[in-house]
Design a protein around this motif. Sequence first.
Motif, mmCIF file in Angstrom:
data_model
loop_
_atom_site.group_PDB
_atom_site.id
_atom_site.type_symbol
_atom_site.label_atom_id
_atom_site.label_comp_id
_atom_site.label_asym_id
_atom_site.label_seq_id
_atom_site.Cartn_x
_atom_site.Cartn_y
_atom_site.Cartn_z
ATOM 1 N N SER A 1 97.235 -58.990 1.238
ATOM 2 C CA SER A 1 96.404 -59.205 0.175
ATOM 3 C C SER A 1 95.621 -60.377 -0.020
ATOM 4 C CB SER A 1 97.580 -59.436 -1.025
ATOM 5 O OG SER A 1 98.318 -60.682 -0.913
ATOM 6 N N ILE A 2 94.633 -60.318 -0.475
ATOM 7 C CA ILE A 2 93.517 -61.119 -0.699
ATOM 8 C C ILE A 2 93.766 -62.505 -1.690
ATOM 9 C CG2 ILE A 2 90.921 -61.560 -0.977
ATOM 10 C CD1 ILE A 2 91.719 -60.061 1.492
ATOM 11 N N GLY A 3 93.248 -63.523 -1.217
ATOM 12 C CA GLY A 3 93.724 -64.615 -2.127
ATOM 13 C C GLY A 3 92.528 -64.903 -3.006
ATOM 14 N N GLU A 4 92.560 -65.844 -3.856
ATOM 15 C CA GLU A 4 91.566 -66.260 -4.988
ATOM 16 C C GLU A 4 90.375 -66.809 -4.195
ATOM 17 O OE1 GLU A 4 89.923 -66.388 -8.637
ATOM 18 O OE2 GLU A 4 91.965 -65.576 -8.166
ATOM 19 N N ASP A 5 90.685 -67.528 -3.301
ATOM 20 C CA ASP A 5 89.312 -68.196 -2.602
ATOM 21 C C ASP A 5 88.628 -67.108 -2.034
ATOM 22 O OD1 ASP A 5 90.180 -70.713 -3.235
ATOM 23 O OD2 ASP A 5 90.956 -71.146 -1.528
ATOM 24 N N ALA A 6 89.227 -66.109 -1.436
ATOM 25 C CA ALA A 6 88.466 -65.070 -0.846
ATOM 26 C C ALA A 6 87.922 -64.169 -1.819
ATOM 27 C CB ALA A 6 89.355 -64.193 0.060
ATOM 28 N N LEU A 7 88.667 -64.050 -3.041
ATOM 29 C CA LEU A 7 87.750 -63.234 -4.114
ATOM 30 C C LEU A 7 86.462 -63.830 -4.558
ATOM 31 C CD1 LEU A 7 90.875 -62.134 -6.083
ATOM 32 C CD2 LEU A 7 89.557 -60.807 -4.446
ATOM 33 N N GLN A 8 86.566 -65.268 -4.501
ATOM 34 C CA GLN A 8 85.224 -65.832 -4.756
ATOM 35 C C GLN A 8 84.067 -65.781 -3.782
ATOM 36 O OE1 GLN A 8 86.477 -69.979 -5.870
ATOM 37 N NE2 GLN A 8 87.914 -69.369 -7.739
ATOM 38 N N TRP A 9 84.728 -65.583 -2.733
ATOM 39 C CA TRP A 9 83.456 -65.833 -1.562
ATOM 40 C C TRP A 9 83.009 -64.145 -1.412
ATOM 41 C CZ3 TRP A 9 83.355 -62.534 2.784
ATOM 42 C CH2 TRP A 9 82.340 -62.806 3.603
ATOM 43 N N LEU A 10 84.068 -63.249 -1.837
ATOM 44 C CA LEU A 10 83.217 -61.916 -1.942
ATOM 45 C C LEU A 10 82.457 -61.604 -2.997
ATOM 46 C CD1 LEU A 10 86.593 -59.752 -1.534
ATOM 47 C CD2 LEU A 10 84.558 -60.019 -0.078
ATOM 48 N N GLU A 11 82.619 -62.389 -4.215
ATOM 49 C CA GLU A 11 81.718 -62.480 -5.259
ATOM 50 C C GLU A 11 80.283 -63.172 -5.094
ATOM 51 O OE1 GLU A 11 81.214 -63.415 -9.911
ATOM 52 O OE2 GLU A 11 83.069 -63.840 -8.907
ATOM 53 N N SER A 65 92.750 -51.516 -2.054
ATOM 54 C CA SER A 65 93.106 -51.097 -3.481
ATOM 55 C C SER A 65 92.568 -52.322 -4.206
ATOM 56 C CB SER A 65 94.681 -51.004 -3.543
ATOM 57 O OG SER A 65 94.863 -50.837 -5.252
ATOM 58 N N LEU A 66 91.500 -52.347 -5.300
ATOM 59 C CA LEU A 66 91.002 -53.305 -5.966
ATOM 60 C C LEU A 66 91.365 -53.081 -7.548
ATOM 61 C CD1 LEU A 66 88.727 -52.291 -3.684
ATOM 62 C CD2 LEU A 66 87.795 -54.514 -4.262
ATOM 63 N N ASP A 67 91.701 -54.204 -8.280
ATOM 64 C CA ASP A 67 91.742 -54.173 -9.705
ATOM 65 C C ASP A 67 90.487 -54.838 -10.341
ATOM 66 O OD1 ASP A 67 93.971 -52.507 -9.525
ATOM 67 O OD2 ASP A 67 95.311 -54.556 -9.270
ATOM 68 N N ARG A 68 90.015 -54.432 -11.418
ATOM 69 C CA ARG A 68 89.200 -54.962 -12.080
ATOM 70 C C ARG A 68 87.999 -55.275 -11.629
ATOM 71 N NH1 ARG A 68 89.066 -53.112 -17.029
ATOM 72 N NH2 ARG A 68 87.642 -54.546 -17.359
ATOM 73 N N THR A 69 87.246 -54.414 -10.716
ATOM 74 C CA THR A 69 86.236 -54.521 -9.753
ATOM 75 C C THR A 69 84.733 -54.359 -10.505
ATOM 76 O OG1 THR A 69 87.639 -53.665 -8.188
ATOM 77 C CG2 THR A 69 85.168 -53.812 -7.656
ATOM 78 N N ARG A 70 83.826 -55.057 -10.098
ATOM 79 C CA ARG A 70 82.612 -55.021 -10.624
ATOM 80 C C ARG A 70 81.602 -55.294 -9.569
ATOM 81 N NH1 ARG A 70 79.717 -54.687 -15.522
ATOM 82 N NH2 ARG A 70 77.978 -55.557 -15.440
ATOM 83 N N TRP A 71 80.587 -54.365 -9.369
ATOM 84 C CA TRP A 71 79.335 -54.803 -8.418
ATOM 85 C C TRP A 71 78.183 -54.591 -9.087
ATOM 86 C CZ3 TRP A 71 75.780 -51.601 -6.374
ATOM 87 C CH2 TRP A 71 74.936 -52.232 -5.434
ATOM 88 N N ASN A 72 77.343 -55.356 -9.356
ATOM 89 C CA ASN A 72 76.108 -55.302 -9.949
ATOM 90 C C ASN A 72 76.461 -54.898 -11.635
ATOM 91 O OD1 ASN A 72 73.335 -54.884 -10.833
ATOM 92 N ND2 ASN A 72 72.969 -54.439 -8.773
ATOM 93 N N SER A 73 75.798 -53.598 -12.029
ATOM 94 C CA SER A 73 76.361 -53.063 -13.141
ATOM 95 C C SER A 73 77.565 -52.085 -13.301
ATOM 96 C CB SER A 73 75.230 -52.426 -13.877
ATOM 97 O OG SER A 73 74.587 -51.385 -13.018
ATOM 98 N N ARG A 77 83.116 -58.406 -7.450
ATOM 99 C CA ARG A 77 83.856 -59.122 -8.105
ATOM 100 C C ARG A 77 85.278 -58.357 -8.392
ATOM 101 N NH1 ARG A 77 81.788 -60.575 -14.097
ATOM 102 N NH2 ARG A 77 80.261 -61.460 -12.882
ATOM 103 N N ALA A 78 86.411 -58.988 -8.146
ATOM 104 C CA ALA A 78 87.675 -58.273 -8.312
ATOM 105 C C ALA A 78 88.756 -59.249 -8.745
ATOM 106 C CB ALA A 78 88.019 -57.476 -7.202
ATOM 107 N N GLU A 79 89.639 -58.671 -9.697
ATOM 108 C CA GLU A 79 90.804 -59.682 -10.054
ATOM 109 C C GLU A 79 91.927 -59.628 -8.817
ATOM 110 O OE1 GLU A 79 92.299 -58.564 -13.718
ATOM 111 O OE2 GLU A 79 90.536 -59.054 -14.730
ATOM 112 N N ALA A 80 92.144 -58.718 -8.242
ATOM 113 C CA ALA A 80 93.041 -58.498 -7.067
ATOM 114 C C ALA A 80 92.754 -57.388 -6.115
ATOM 115 C CB ALA A 80 94.338 -58.132 -7.704
#
Length: 1004
Positions: free
Chosen positions: A374-384, A410-418, A390-393
């Motif tokens: 699973s991906i951590g919070e720091d990695a999620l911020q780096w991805l954004e 598997s991604l939850d609450r994902t957003r890329w651009n619009s 952008r993803a919550e998990a």
Amino acid sequence: DWKDMAGVDVCSVNIEGQDSTFTWSADALPALATTGEGHVNWPSMHLELQVSISTLGRFVQHPREALTATLSWGDALDWELAQPGALHPWRLSGKADQEETTFQLEPTWPTDDPVHGKVTWPQNDTPAYQLQAHLGEGQGRMDARASLAPDRGELTLDIHAPHTQAELTTDVTQMDWRSWWSSVATRHQTTWPTLQASGAITPESPCWAWLGKDASAHVTWDVESTLHHMQAAVQSDSVRWNGKSQGNWSLEATGHPENWRVDVHGQSPSNSLHAVLIAEADWDLNVEGANIAAGTWNTSLKASQETEGWDMRLDEVAWTWPDLAPDAPALSLDEPVGWTVSAQRMWPPQVNLVGVLGEVVVVPASDEVAFHGSIGEDALQWLEASLGLRAEALSCQARWLENALALDLSLDRTRWNSIDLAHAEVAATWTDQTVMWSLRGSDSTDVALLDARGHTSLLHPEQLRARLALNGAPATWGQAWVPETWLTFDGRVSGQMGVGGSISRPSLQGALALDSVRLTVPNMGTWFEVNGPLRILPDAWLVDQAQVRDALENQATWTAALYHEAFRDVNVDVHAFDMSGPMRILDLPKDVDLPFSGVLDADGEASMFFWNDQFTVSGDARILGSSDCQISLVSEDEARWEDLVTFVNPAATDSTSAVELKGPAQGITLSLDLDIDPVAKATLVTDRDNSVKMGGRTEGALSLVLEDWERLTLTGGLEIVEGDCEFVLGPFLSKEFALQPGGMLTWDGDPYAGQIDVEALHTLRANVTPLVGEINGQGRRMEDVQVSLLLDGDMLQPDIDFALGAPDAENVVQSAMASVLVDDAERTAQAIALLSLQEFLPNQFNSLSLGTEGLQSNSVDMLTSQVSRWLSNLNDDVEIGLSYDAAGALLTEEESQQDALQLAMKAAFLDNRLHVEGEVGSNPTLESLGGANLQEVRVMYELNPEKGLQLVGFSENRTTQGQIGSQSTQGVGIRWHRSFNWIWPWQRPKSDGNQPKEEGSTSS
């Protein structure tokens, strides 16, 4: 020795024969199993043998791979070895005598070219074995020479060809090779073999065919070792494997038997590798590598051979996301991992990697490697920050098998651009530098909105090859490629389309169904809701016969085309027809700095074009009662007149709010023929700083062309039905006038060259005595005076004239005013004085014979007027007037009919609903200074906000001619008024229902 080689210490042999024929069998399983037969011709001693070996260690493990041998020994020895049932069948045959043997090898793999040669035996003078052979013919021929001197233990090998060269010299009797290799593995090594070797192979060498992997390279090597030191160097350039370039690789080895190291460097288009093997007391291996798909990694491994097998210890493992950025997230080994290598277990049971990227568990196996984590919070911020994702998990599972990586995300609450998804599942497979991927996106109820599949080359990661299927997907996703300043989307879209090109220049093709898709044009401030098919081509989006609804719930049929060059240089063409009612095509907040703004409803046919950041709207439009348009004409001359026309329906209460803009809209051209409905209201603003306006209900027609919010062309005219205007002269004069019906505003192309012909009235109460003198001995006479403002000529600099009159005054007063105000200059001066000072200028001001008394009286009149204005400015809710009649002050009470000193006050309270007016008068003589008389008091209260129902009370104290003293009158009442348009019954159309049309109330 036999036991060491065969693994058993028993071998059974069975021989049977009769006369000259015999058979035999031998069994030393699991190492050997063979059968054969022979024939001996006793007189000639001719021997023939045939042998079949069905088991021979690991070389022959099944009867179908049996090795056959045939010998025929007469005057010479004819021999043959073959393995016809092997995966790659071969046959070696020859003829031997006392001096030499010839041989021929006929392989079927990897080449069909046979090998011919001979081997000579040691003779008395030449105690060495000599071998000469050649492979192939023509340019592919290789010649080889080898010799072995048993007395010196020296083995030499020499291969020469244009594409292949090799030289080798070594002592084969110096050491026990098996024991030496065992000492190397257990790190008890004390010596090196004596060896010298060098050579080169070009990509044209037939040796590459032996690998069977479509391989080639240019390789050179140089090896030299003595008993106590070794040095080797191998360099390979232009390496190809499986037909693909693998870059350049090199190997360097050096050291003593007890301490030596090997360095391997490799660089290819998609991989890089640096490995260091150090052999001391134990084996230490450090590997650093990078792969486009797998990222970068480094590993530190220690190994030692024990009795049970190899003991392995993994001290360090680190992996970094496949990105060249130095701050890319990484994973590393949480603690060292140890295990023992055996036939049943080659790899550790699992390896745990942790870091800012999250946590990953690696489970290696003999033929594959599995991952899950699973991906951590720091990695999620780096991805954004790095990818805009952008993803919550995020959780993942992966498997590496046969040089292919399979990954599931598997991604939850994902957003890329619009593009926004409640849940997304991604599956990808990396193989042969190609990524095959699929994406499923769903909403919060797990309904699939998006299903996409495609492939991407790792050598060209920006390239897109995909197929998309949309199922009620939000239209806002299209905002990822269309700037919000051009167009915004809302609604739902379904259909399929292919995606090609690259991420920066996508190419779309397919068909979509638009379900209540709202298109908002920020530069127009309007939106339109579309239902219908949308055809997507690589360079165009096409809508044919779609149903469109606007903010007013009116509908029309639309055809639209959007052409683009990689979503740049956008060209939009929209045409609306078959309207069910007027459609809103403009809804911008009114701004005096914009030549055209406000709300515009078009009835008929309308077209919209967009090109080079420029919107063009054209059509035949009727400006109806619900429209609220504004035309601003900004002049750059010294007069600085700004003309503003606004169409307003005073009865419109349920209107759609305009789109809020952060700044003025830009890049739009309006080309409209406007038919102004009489219900609309027009306002002409002539002074930006003082908000000077001319407004009212108008009717007429205008042809309007507006380019880039700067260049405006107007043709046509407006006729005033009713309204008002504001006249401003400097910072101290501002009065409202009532417009008279029939006034005209006309343009003939140039908006700054418009013509105006308008008359407006302003009524105020003033003392007419300074103008006409005393009439009937009355020193101060207050009358309702009308000031007519006449504007004619150029709209920005019109000719201004005035007319003055008192229609409610006595005839003698009207005649006196008419005789005095014949001269234009006198009339203008009196009008300005009346508007600014609320007093007429004395007639004597325009002659040289004022006299002392006249100068005193008139000076006092002007002074009291100015004092009145100054007192009123003390409070915005109170108006105060002060008047002093110097001549009347010398008269007795019986001689004067009104007080010499008068004070008037008018005030408004309770949110301008309570109005109080009053006048107090006095005749301040030296004998009775301070005596005051209450003359008039009026109180009015608005009972409703529309000011149509009022409660009125008054008290009046009047002195009439021939009376001594005064008479007081009081009263109270209710006043009600309502304004409406009335049509006489004989003028009404039959469908009118003989009912008056009430237009709403206005105050009067």
